[in-house]
Structure formats: structure tokens, C-alpha cells
Enzyme design. Structure first.
Site, PDB file in Angstrom:
ATOM      1  N   HIS A 202       5.026  -6.234  13.946  1.00  0.00           N
ATOM      2  CA  HIS A 202       5.293  -6.504  12.535  1.00  0.00           C
ATOM      3  C   HIS A 202       5.553  -5.233  11.733  1.00  0.00           C
ATOM      4  O   HIS A 202       4.960  -4.185  11.985  1.00  0.00           O
ATOM      5  CB  HIS A 202       4.123  -7.279  11.908  1.00  0.00           C
ATOM      6  CG  HIS A 202       2.863  -6.466  11.851  1.00  0.00           C
ATOM      7  ND1 HIS A 202       2.577  -5.638  10.800  1.00  0.00           N
ATOM      8  CD2 HIS A 202       1.845  -6.343  12.730  1.00  0.00           C
ATOM      9  CE1 HIS A 202       1.417  -5.048  11.015  1.00  0.00           C
ATOM     10  NE2 HIS A 202       0.950  -5.446  12.190  1.00  0.00           N
TER      11      HIS A 202
ATOM     12  N   HIS B 268      16.982   4.083  21.062  1.00  0.00           N
ATOM     13  CA  HIS B 268      16.803   3.387  22.337  1.00  0.00           C
ATOM     14  C   HIS B 268      15.307   3.240  22.585  1.00  0.00           C
ATOM     15  O   HIS B 268      14.592   4.219  22.766  1.00  0.00           O
ATOM     16  CB  HIS B 268      17.452   4.165  23.484  1.00  0.00           C
ATOM     17  CG  HIS B 268      17.449   3.432  24.784  1.00  0.00           C
ATOM     18  ND1 HIS B 268      18.266   3.784  25.821  1.00  0.00           N
ATOM     19  CD2 HIS B 268      16.751   2.373  25.229  1.00  0.00           C
ATOM     20  CE1 HIS B 268      18.065   2.972  26.847  1.00  0.00           C
ATOM     21  NE2 HIS B 268      17.126   2.112  26.498  1.00  0.00           N
TER      22      HIS B 268
END
Length: 196
Positions: A125, A134
Site C-alpha cells: 500500500h 525495475h
């Protein structure tokens, strides 16, 4: 969709697209020696005017090269979300980004352009992930983590809640990041330490 890139990362991105029911229009690569990928012909170097109505995905794992290519392509960018992912309805994922098989993106996470959330990576979250990042296979980003542009988080790493990683930093595989990492730094270990 058009794919720009025909290496290992492209194979996984193409299969994720096909698993989602997508069709491949063309595959381009700057390496003239690559002729096929997954049984499909590679159509040589990128062609700007061809297939103008198709979206394109830059299927290159290297963050810097992905950014370079994004600046010179004329097509609109598409995104790929593998059907086995779990994506919160409140998460935001920008153009050109790929979320690979088993990826999880939780509530109100924000993922920038041309990012890779690789196989089985978890973004919890309120995380914010910049462009050209990446997140390698098996990475766990705990809640409210901030990842700057171009960062590479190595396979199996964990970034603890509230930590920030500065732009273009590299986190070595298997690291546990317990404190903020400066821009352009390389950090490795458990807990991670910045190399000079």
C-alpha cells in the site's frame, strides 16, 4: 501490440501479453542477428511509420536503454498486466509498464511509466515507484516505500516500510533495505550498506 526488444525480458513480456489474450503485431530489435523470438519473426529495427494505430511496449530489461528508446519512439505506449496478478482497484499504473506473473500491487500504490514489476514481486500500500524502475523477481516492497526514477531492486530484496531509494540507485539481490538510499548509490547486504 508492437514489441521493441527481442531478448529474455521480451520473451516474458510477450507471453504475459498472450496470456491476457493479446495479439502480436510486430517485434523489433536493434540487434540484427536476432531473427526469431518464441517462434515469431523479428522484423528488424524499429519502423516509426508502420502500424500507426498499434500500441508499443519497450520490452528491454535495462532501465537506461528503456528510457533512451522511449524518447525516440513515435507510437503510443501500451501496458501489460499478466492475468495471474493481483492489482488493487485503487492502484495507478502508468503507460509502458509491465506487471509479470504473480505480481501484487496493493491499495493506492502508484507505478510510473515504463516500469517492470517482475515475476512474484509485491508492491504494498501507498508505495510510489518512479519511471523506468525495475523491481526484480521476488522483491517485497513494504508499505509507503518511495522508489526514484531508474532504480533497480535486485531479485529477492526487501525494502522496509517508509524507506526511500533515490533515483538510479541499485539494490543488490537478496538485500534488506532498512534505511533511505541516496541517488545513484549501490547498496547490498542484510541490512544493506551503501558501497562507495
Amino acid at each position: 501490440m508492437i514489441f521493441y526488444g527481442a531478448g529474455g525480458h521480451a520473451k516474458v513480456a510477450i507471453e504475459a501479453w498472450m496470456a491476457s489474450g493479446g495479439k502480436i503485431t510486430a517485434v523489433y530489435d536493434d540487434n540484427d542477428s536476432i531473427k526469431t523470438i518464441l517462434g515469431k519473426n523479428v522484423d528488424g529495427r524499429y519502423q516509426q511509420g508502420k502500424f500507426p494505430d498499434e500500441t508499443l511496449l519497450i520490452a528491454v530489461g535495462n532501465n537506461k536503454i528503456r528510457k533512451e528508446i522511449a524518447g525516440k519512439v513515435s507510437h503510443r505506449f501500451g501496458s501489460i498486466i499478466h492475468p495471474s496478478t493481483t492489482i488493487s482497484p485503487s492502484a495507478k499504473i502508468d503507460e509502458g509498464t509491465v506487471v509479470m506473473a504473480g505480481g501484487i500491487v496493493q491499495a493506492e500504490a502508484i507505478i510510473g511509466k515504463h516500469a517492470i514489476i517482475n515475476t512474484m514481486a509485491s508492491v504494498d500500500h501507498d508505495c510510489s515507484i518512479g519511471d523506468y524502475v525495475h523491481i526484480a523477481p521476488g522483491v517485497v516492497l513494504c508499505g509507503d516505500v518511495r522508489i526514484g526514477e531508474g532504480v533497480l531492486i535486485g531479485a529477492g530484496s526487501v525494502v522496509l516500510p517508509g524507506v526511500s531509494v533515490g533515483k538510479w540507485a541499485v539494490i543488490g539481490a537478496g538485500s534488506v533495505v532498512t534505511k533511505d538510499i541516496p541517488e545513484f548509490a549501490v547498496a547490498v547486504g542484510v541490512p544493506s550498506k551503501t558501497r562507495s
